[in-house]
Write an enzyme that holds these catalytic residues in place. Structure first.
Site, PDB file in Angstrom:
ATOM      1  CB  CYS A 307     -39.668 -25.435 -36.721  1.00  0.00           C
ATOM      2  SG  CYS A 307     -38.046 -26.281 -36.118  1.00  0.00           S
ATOM      3  CG  HIS A 355     -40.983 -27.985 -33.176  1.00  0.00           C
ATOM      4  ND1 HIS A 355     -41.042 -27.694 -34.192  1.00  0.00           N
ATOM      5  CD2 HIS A 355     -41.911 -27.306 -32.557  1.00  0.00           C
ATOM      6  CE1 HIS A 355     -42.235 -26.970 -34.805  1.00  0.00           C
ATOM      7  NE2 HIS A 355     -42.506 -26.928 -33.395  1.00  0.00           N
ATOM      8  CG  HIS A 367     -45.998 -24.454 -34.683  1.00  0.00           C
ATOM      9  ND1 HIS A 367     -46.135 -25.367 -34.134  1.00  0.00           N
ATOM     10  CD2 HIS A 367     -46.916 -24.331 -35.003  1.00  0.00           C
ATOM     11  CE1 HIS A 367     -47.199 -26.376 -33.516  1.00  0.00           C
ATOM     12  NE2 HIS A 367     -47.432 -25.515 -34.526  1.00  0.00           N
TER      13      HIS A 367
END
Length: 395
Positions: A307, A355, A367
């Site tokens: 990420c 994240h 993402h």
């Protein structure tokens, strides 16, 4: 710090984890279903219920992603420390060469003195001394040295002192590098352990249980899409109101200029900083080109990403350098509200900021979700509203 800007959390069960709709990667359920997990009971054969397995897998993936960010930090530290150690070792090698040259020059004086019989014992004693400076501090020897010889002695002593200091620094740096490498191994093992446990749990699911997971995942996606559309409408309404207010102000003053919007629209039009919109456009063009590439923990591209590796690469394409980990990226910009999010902003998730995705407008982001999944567009509410930690504008 970003934690000071963190949005309030709603009461009730917290949904943890990064999810993906693919059955092979255990798509996870909606907030409503997970809220029932606490009341779930094992089946008659003593095995955990599907809800319990689902929540456990969810938690393991979340823990794996958190461990991945720790791995990224350890890897970055190791890389920097290795570079520093290599530089020190190169310096030591160069200084050792200079020290050898200074020693050879002194040796040539000793040989010359031996051939002429002049002060040979003193020179030989110097070459055997443990600390040359201590020996040459004796005035009776120094007084018999020529200026050139004294210069050679000074050079030797200076180089010897600098070389010893450099060697000590290199030794300490090497020890620090070893510690960093050990931390990296530990972080890597932690990620692999969590992912292995998740895969083991998923391997035990029946086809019927996987079908149930797919059904609940579809419900979750529908709810996330509904909330994304609601956010998009809110942003559009605020932008329209700001433009109307701006137009009224212009009419009242007779000005022909257009005042910038302060709404932070979801479409990116009318933004306060045109340069940001330009950079964001480049960043998002790069992000869209990465869609479909696999998530690989610790990866920074170009063929795969995790990420934070993706968001770092996205903004690098726009000429902006971001730190490597989510923990650092969350502090690399200005925190704004979700309602004011603009395309290009970074959306961070969970209390441990483990994240991140890049906002593309209309309540959506791009993402890299988690291992087994691929870079994709998804609602910022993919794990519920309570999962959103903060929004940061990086440039």
């Amino acid at each position: 710090m970003a934690s000071q800007h963190r949005k309030p959390r709603s009461a009730g069960a917290r949904v943890a984890g990064i999810r993906t709709p693919a059955l092979a990667t255990a798509a996870l359920t909606s907030v409503a279903l997970l809220s029932q997990t606490a009341n779930a009971v094992p089946s008659d054969d003593g095995k955990p219920s599907l809800e319990e397995v689902e929540k456990k897998v969810d938690d393991l993936y979340r823990q794996a992603e958190s461990a991945t960010e720790k791995y990224n930090g350890a890897k970055e530290k190791t890389t920097k420390q290795r570079k520093r150690t290599d530089g020190l070792m190169d310096d030591v090698a160069q200084r050792t060469q200079k020290l050898n040259e200074a020693r050879e020059e002194l040796g040539s004086y000793a040989a010359a003195q031996y051939r002429t019989g002049a002060s040979a014992p003193d020179t030989a004693a110097f070459l055997l001394a443990d600390t040359p400076q201590d020996y040459f501090d004796q005035n009776q020897l120094m007084s018999r040295l020529t200026d050139r010889q004294k210069g050679a002695v000074d050079d030797y002593v200076t180089e010897r002192s600098a070389t010893m200091k450099q060697r000590q620094e290199a030794t300490e740096s090497l020890a620090t590098l070893t510690d960093a490498q050990n931390d990296l191994k530990i972080a890597k093992a932690a990620v692999q352990k969590k992912l292995g446990e998740a895969r083991e749990l998923l391997s035990r699911l029946t086809a019927q249980e996987k079908a149930r997971l797919a059904a609940t995942e579809k419900q979750r996606q529908d709810e996330a899409a509904r909330k994304a559309a609601e956010l998009a409408r809110q942003q559009a309404a605020e932008q329209a109101a700001a433009q109307q207010e701006s137009g009224g102000a212009e009419a009242g003053t007779g000005s022909s200029s257009t005042a910038p919007s302060t709404s932070g629209s979801g479409s990116g039009s009318g933004s306060e900083d045109p340069s940001y919109a330009t950079k964001a456009e480049k960043a998002l063009a790069f992000a869209r080109a990465q869609i479909g590439k696999p998530y690989v923990w610790g990866a920074t591209g170009p063929d795969s990403y995790d990420c934070s590796g993706l968001t770092q690469a996205v903004w690098k394409a726009a000429g902006v350098t971001l730190p490597r980990t989510t923990y650092d990226q969350v502090n690399a910009g200005t925190t704004v509200s979700l309602a004011d999010a603009r395309p290009g902003d970074l959306i961070f998730f969970y209390d441990d900021v483990s994240h991140v995705g890049v906002y593309i407008g209309n309540g959506m982001m791009i993402h890299a979700p988690k291992p087994g999944a691929y870079v994709r567009e998804e609602s910022v509410f993919y794990d519920g509203e309570s999962g959103i930690h903060s929004v940061v504008r990086p440039a």
